[in-house]
Scaffold this motif. Structure first.
Motif, short mmCIF file in Angstrom:
data_model
loop_
_atom_site.label_atom_id
_atom_site.label_comp_id
_atom_site.label_asym_id
_atom_site.label_seq_id
_atom_site.Cartn_x
_atom_site.Cartn_y
_atom_site.Cartn_z
N SER A 179 0.82 -1.22 0.00
CA SER A 179 0.00 0.00 0.00
C SER A 179 0.85 1.27 0.00
N VAL A 180 2.18 1.15 0.17
CA VAL A 180 3.03 2.34 0.23
C VAL A 180 3.15 3.05 -1.12
N TYR A 181 2.79 2.40 -2.21
CA TYR A 181 3.03 3.00 -3.51
C TYR A 181 2.04 4.12 -3.81
N ALA A 182 2.53 5.11 -4.53
CA ALA A 182 1.73 6.31 -4.80
C ALA A 182 0.56 6.04 -5.71
N ALA A 183 0.70 5.07 -6.60
CA ALA A 183 -0.36 4.79 -7.57
C ALA A 183 -0.55 3.29 -7.72
N SER A 184 -1.73 2.91 -8.15
CA SER A 184 -2.05 1.49 -8.37
C SER A 184 -2.60 1.29 -9.78
N ASP A 185 -2.09 2.09 -10.72
CA ASP A 185 -2.61 2.01 -12.09
C ASP A 185 -1.68 1.29 -13.05
N GLU A 186 -0.48 0.92 -12.59
CA GLU A 186 0.48 0.24 -13.46
C GLU A 186 0.52 -1.25 -13.13
N VAL A 187 0.20 -2.07 -14.09
CA VAL A 187 0.22 -3.52 -13.90
C VAL A 187 1.67 -4.02 -13.86
N GLY A 188 1.99 -4.82 -12.85
CA GLY A 188 3.31 -5.43 -12.76
C GLY A 188 4.41 -4.53 -12.25
N ALA A 189 4.08 -3.44 -11.57
CA ALA A 189 5.10 -2.52 -11.07
C ALA A 189 5.94 -3.20 -9.98
N ASP A 190 7.23 -2.83 -9.93
CA ASP A 190 8.12 -3.44 -8.94
C ASP A 190 8.47 -2.45 -7.83
N GLU A 191 9.52 -2.76 -7.10
CA GLU A 191 9.88 -1.96 -5.92
C GLU A 191 10.40 -0.57 -6.24
N THR A 192 10.68 -0.29 -7.50
CA THR A 192 11.18 1.04 -7.88
C THR A 192 10.04 2.04 -8.12
N ALA A 193 8.80 1.61 -8.07
CA ALA A 193 7.67 2.50 -8.29
C ALA A 193 7.66 3.61 -7.23
N ASP A 194 7.14 4.77 -7.60
CA ASP A 194 7.08 5.90 -6.68
C ASP A 194 6.24 5.57 -5.45
N LEU A 195 6.70 6.10 -4.31
CA LEU A 195 5.99 5.91 -3.06
C LEU A 195 5.06 7.08 -2.78
N ALA A 196 4.09 6.85 -1.91
CA ALA A 196 3.25 7.94 -1.44
C ALA A 196 4.10 8.94 -0.66
N VAL A 197 3.59 10.15 -0.51
CA VAL A 197 4.31 11.17 0.26
C VAL A 197 4.30 10.75 1.73
N PRO A 198 5.46 10.72 2.39
CA PRO A 198 5.48 10.27 3.79
C PRO A 198 4.67 11.18 4.70
N TRP A 199 4.05 10.58 5.68
CA TRP A 199 3.35 11.35 6.70
C TRP A 199 4.34 12.18 7.48
N GLU A 200 3.94 13.39 7.84
CA GLU A 200 4.74 14.26 8.70
C GLU A 200 3.91 14.64 9.92
N PRO A 201 4.53 14.82 11.07
CA PRO A 201 3.77 15.20 12.27
C PRO A 201 2.91 16.43 12.05
N GLY A 202 1.69 16.35 12.52
CA GLY A 202 0.76 17.46 12.39
C GLY A 202 -0.10 17.41 11.15
N GLU A 203 0.20 16.47 10.23
CA GLU A 203 -0.57 16.36 8.99
C GLU A 203 -1.63 15.26 9.11
N GLU A 204 -2.61 15.35 8.22
CA GLU A 204 -3.57 14.26 8.09
C GLU A 204 -2.82 13.03 7.58
N SER A 205 -3.21 11.87 8.06
CA SER A 205 -2.50 10.65 7.67
C SER A 205 -3.46 9.64 7.06
N ASP A 206 -2.91 8.71 6.34
CA ASP A 206 -3.63 7.52 5.91
C ASP A 206 -2.64 6.37 5.97
N TYR A 207 -3.14 5.16 5.71
CA TYR A 207 -2.31 3.98 5.89
C TYR A 207 -1.06 4.02 5.00
#
Length: 328
Positions: free
Chosen positions: A97-125
């Protein structure tokens, strides 16, 4: 003797990791709230990771391996600060679930990640797990980041995967509602395969990132295998996505859902590339075996029990009746 600290160690996956380390002859310490017992043979340090000083009893010791499974970025950051430099190696169990997008079939570990949570910000999983990964890298010079797919198997507390063998078994000769989503895919990993990898990778000091996932296959094919294992003899009633959504049936998990069913705009979520995991020694047992293990567990727990995910049987039958009436 190998000294292992598991931050957790009493939950569904982490207790299996603890048990496998014990079977290897390791000295295992579990740090947890103490609401559940640690595996026999492990030491339990009772601590609340949300409080100051939670790691006081373990931070003055050296560890061959530290394992963390938390999705709380504050807890992981505090642990890495307290334990950094005390471990020869560490493993963090993350998620695909860490990946920024789920639209590419067969993506590997080099795919872009979601923006990391920072203290004070809204968060999601997703953002929380990315932040946890970032902090976990400070545990040790060598860190294994294990991005797990949907974890399934005996004892699953989420009720997602187990919904299907339980429902097909309970239905017998009666109908079962399924999503008629021809493009929907499924991808799982057996909890014991994952635990085995976490321990074996930690034992050899693996340093890197892997998607711990099994083979991707059409959801319809998975349900066919589950139905056969359960001995279901009734109709399989496939209903289009739009109709299900319009009638308040949720995707993926939770109450009034059809588990494992995903929105159509997420074609890559259940198709992650698991080549790196397999190359690093990750095992994948046959899906038929995992289904059989899960079905046996569901029968032990009661196939008609109340569940945290899926449709209530009466609600399901009412939806089937409504769908059939509209199609006449």
């Amino acid at each position: 003797m190998t000294r292992v600290l598991i931050l957790g160690g009493t939950g569904w996956l982490s207790s299996r990791v603890a048990q496998q380390w014990l079977e290897r002859g390791a000295e295992v310490t579990c740090l947890a709230r103490g609401t559940r017992p640690a595996p026999t043979g492990a030491d339990l340090v009772v601590a609340d990771r949300s409080t100051a000083g939670a790691y006081a009893d373990v931070a003055s010791q050296d560890w061959d391996e530290v394992v963390d499974v938390s999705s709380d970025p504050v807890a992981v950051a505090a642990a890495s600060e307290a334990l950094g430099g005390r471990a020869a190696h560490a493993t963090y169990i993350s998620s695909v679930s860490v990946y920024a997008a789920s639209d590419e079939v067969g993506a590997d570990e080099t795919a872009d990640l979601a923006v990391p949570w920072e203290p004070g910000e809204e968060s999601d999983y997703a953002r929380a797990k990315v932040a946890c990964e970032r902090s976990a890298r400070a545990f040790a010079a060598g860190v294994s980041i294990v991005r797990a797919g949907l974890i399934v198997g005996p004892g699953d507390p989420t009720d997602r995967f187990g919904y299907w063998p339980a429902r097909f078994a309970a239905a017998g000769a009666e109908p079962v509602l399924v999503p008629a989503a021809p493009g929907a895919m499924a991808q799982v990993i057996d909890v014991d395969d994952l635990a085995d990898y976490v321990v074996s990778a930690g034992a050899r000091g693996f340093d890197g990132v892997v998607n711990a996932v099994g083979a991707s296959l059409p959801l319809a094919d998975l349900l066919t295998l589950v139905r056969a294992a359960a001995g279901h003899r009734g109709d399989v009633v496939g209903v289009p996505d739009e109709w299900l959504s319009r009638h308040g049936v949720a995707h993926w998990s939770g109450p009034r859902s059809l588990p494992l069913w995903l929105p159509g705009d997420m074609p890559g979520f259940a198709t992650r590339d698991g080549a790196a995991y397999r190359a690093a020694g990750g095992g994948i047992r046959s899906l038929v075996e995992t289904i059989g293990r899960t079905l046996a567990d569901e029968r032990d727990r009661g196939v008609s029990r109340s569940r945290g995910a899926g449709l209530d049987r009466a609600d399901e039958l009412a939806l089937i009746e409504q769908w059939r009436a509209e199609e006449r």
